[in-house]
Structure formats: structure tokens, C-alpha cells
Design a protein around this motif. Structure first.
Motif, short mmCIF file in Angstrom:
data_model
loop_
_atom_site.label_atom_id
_atom_site.label_comp_id
_atom_site.label_asym_id
_atom_site.label_seq_id
_atom_site.Cartn_x
_atom_site.Cartn_y
_atom_site.Cartn_z
N ASP A 1 0.84 -1.20 0.00
CA ASP A 1 0.00 0.00 0.00
C ASP A 1 0.88 1.25 0.00
N HIS B 1 -4.87 -5.41 0.90
CA HIS B 1 -4.88 -4.85 2.27
C HIS B 1 -4.96 -5.95 3.33
N ILE C 1 -3.11 -7.45 5.72
CA ILE C 1 -2.77 -7.30 7.14
C ILE C 1 -3.72 -6.31 7.82
N LYS C 2 -4.02 -5.23 7.12
CA LYS C 2 -4.93 -4.24 7.71
C LYS C 2 -6.30 -4.88 7.97
N THR D 1 2.50 1.73 3.23
CA THR D 1 3.32 0.62 3.74
C THR D 1 4.77 0.82 3.31
N1 URA Z 1 -1.15 -5.94 3.92
C1 URA Z 1 -1.67 -4.68 3.90
O1 URA Z 1 -2.69 -4.42 4.52
N2 URA Z 1 -1.00 -3.74 3.21
C2 URA Z 1 0.14 -3.97 2.56
O2 URA Z 1 0.71 -3.05 1.97
C3 URA Z 1 0.67 -5.26 2.59
C4 URA Z 1 0.00 -6.24 3.28
#
Ligand code: URA
Length: 235
Positions: free
Chosen positions: A103, A184, A186-187, A106
């Protein structure tokens, strides 16, 4: 192939630098100094020397970047706001693209290459290539949250995240390893446990670790060892 094109495609010299180097007698082909940088060479059979070093031509380029915040992981965007625009002009003309996306906000490890097949392999959901992220969160990450993340959580839009591996660093900091690359991800995983990511950095991608000597926005070529290990995976 023109020798200046060859040198620029390897990121060794721009066309102007090649022309200068040729005038200064710093380029040799099969042992002979060449005075012009527009002569044609056969990279497979000619022995090319640039500034005293033998060049072995590689058409594929592999770069590690420490992505800064505020640039997009794509090849086109508004002036100066893509990861490609952080590379020298000559390299920008080598058909390079980021292997996967981070992102805009990120930071951290991003591989940039022009090797479509390897990139495709590394990003394929079937290959389960692992990615490790360092995450800061708005709220404490509880033991129960960790259990949920390690079991697999239901994300918005019906997606399900596979079990992750979580290492707690402090109340509001974790390392999380995932083997997918959903949008997205991880978010959304942290949102699924009622938390919020406030800082996200990728520190590992497959066999590669972020070179901590690179400042944000800096890059380097992968070493031959790193390339060999990367390509071995894909065989
Ligand atoms: N997960 C996310 O939410 N954003 C990223 O940039 C990479 C993994």
C-alpha cells in the motif's frame, strides 16, 4: 545489441556515461578498445570489459528497495509518485515492475524486477511464499487476538485469511507471517480482531530479508547469491 544499450540495461552506465567511457578508452570488446558507444555487440559471444571489469550480460534485473511511504507500487502514476520513479532514469527504461504491491503507506521490502515468470511464481497463491510484516497497532493485541489470527480469520467481503504466525513484540507491536497476498490483507486481518494498523513494514519476502542498511527510498541490486536462491525456489 548496441553496447550502450547493454550497459544501460544492466544499470551500469547511462547512454551519456557510456559515450564518455568509450571516449576515455574504458570499454573493450574482445580485448580491443572501442571509441564509440553505439557499436553492436553479441552479448553471448563477445567478451566485454567495462572500466576494467568483465561484464556478463544478464537480461533480467532484480532489485531490492526499501519502499518509503507515499509512493505507489506500480509502474505508472502521477509524476514522481511510483516506486519506479525512485530508480535512475536508465533503469526506468528496462521494463521493471514491482513484484506485488505494498500500500502507499506501507514501507519496507519490495522486489523490483523485469522477470515476469519469477514474479508470477512468487506471487502465485498456490506457492504460499511467506511474507513477514512488522505491525504497530492502535490497540493492544491480546492473546485471544493472536489465537484468532493463528487460526485464520474471516475478513470483510467474505474472504478468509489462512492461519498466520504471530510473534508479539509489545502490547501494540507484532510480527506477522502470512502466505497469501490479498488486498490490504494485514490491515483487514487486524480489523477482523477489532484493531487497527498504524504502521506496516514488510521485513521478509520468501527467502529475502530487508537489507537494513538501505534507508527508506534506497535500493540495491540483489547479490548473485540472493538471485540464485530466489531462482532455485522457482525451479
Ligand atoms: N497488507 C496490507 O494491509 N497492506 C500492505 O501493503 C501489505 C500487506
Amino acid at each position: 545489441m548496441r553496447i550502450d544499450k547493454l550497459l544501460s540495461s544492466m544499470g551500469l552506465a547511462s547512454r551519456t556515461e557510456s559515450a564518455k567511457a568509450a571516449k576515455q578508452g574504458l570499454i573493450k570488446v574482445n580485448g580491443n578498445i572501442i571509441s564509440k558507444s553505439d557499436i553492436k555487440v553479441n552479448p553471448d559471444t563477445d567478451v566485454i570489459e567495462f572500466m576494467g571489469k568483465n561484464i556478463s550480460y544478464k537480461s533480467n534485473i532484480y532489485i531490492m528497495m526499501n519502499k518509503p511511504s507515499g509512493v505507489v507500487s506500480s509502474t505508472d502514476g502521477k509524476d514522481g509518485d511510483t516506486v519506479i520513479s525512485l530508480l535512475p532514469e536508465d533503469l526506468q527504461k528496462c521494463g521493471l515492475f514491482p513484484c506485488g504491491r505494498l500500500d502507499k503507506d506501507t514501507v519496507g521490502l519490495l522486489i523490483i524486477t523485469n522477470d515476469g515468470a519469477t514474479s508470477h511464481y512468487l506471487l502465485s497463491p498456490k506457492r504460499h511464499v511467506s511474507k513477514i510484516y512488522y505491525v504497530k497497532t492502535a490497540f493492544p493485541v491480546t492473546e485471544n487476538d493472536i489465537k484468532l489470527l493463528e487460526t485464520g480469520v474471516q475478513l470483510d467481503k467474505g474472504d478468509i485469511a489462512r492461519p498466520a504466525n504471530v510473534q508479539k513484540v509489545s502490547e501494540n507491536e507484532i510480527y506477522i507471517t502470512i502466505v497469501e497476498g490479498m488486498y490490504h490483507q494485514i490491515k483487514r486481518m487486524l480489523e477482523a480482531v477489532n484493531n487497527k494498523v498504524t504502521f506496516l513494514e514488510r521485513v521478509e519476502f520468501g527467502t529475502l530479508s530487508l537489507d537494513t542498511s538501505l534507508k527508506r527510498g534506497e535500493w540495491r541490486y540483489l547479490t548473485q547469491d540472493e538471485i540464485d536462491i530466489l531462482l532455485r525456489q522457482t525451479k
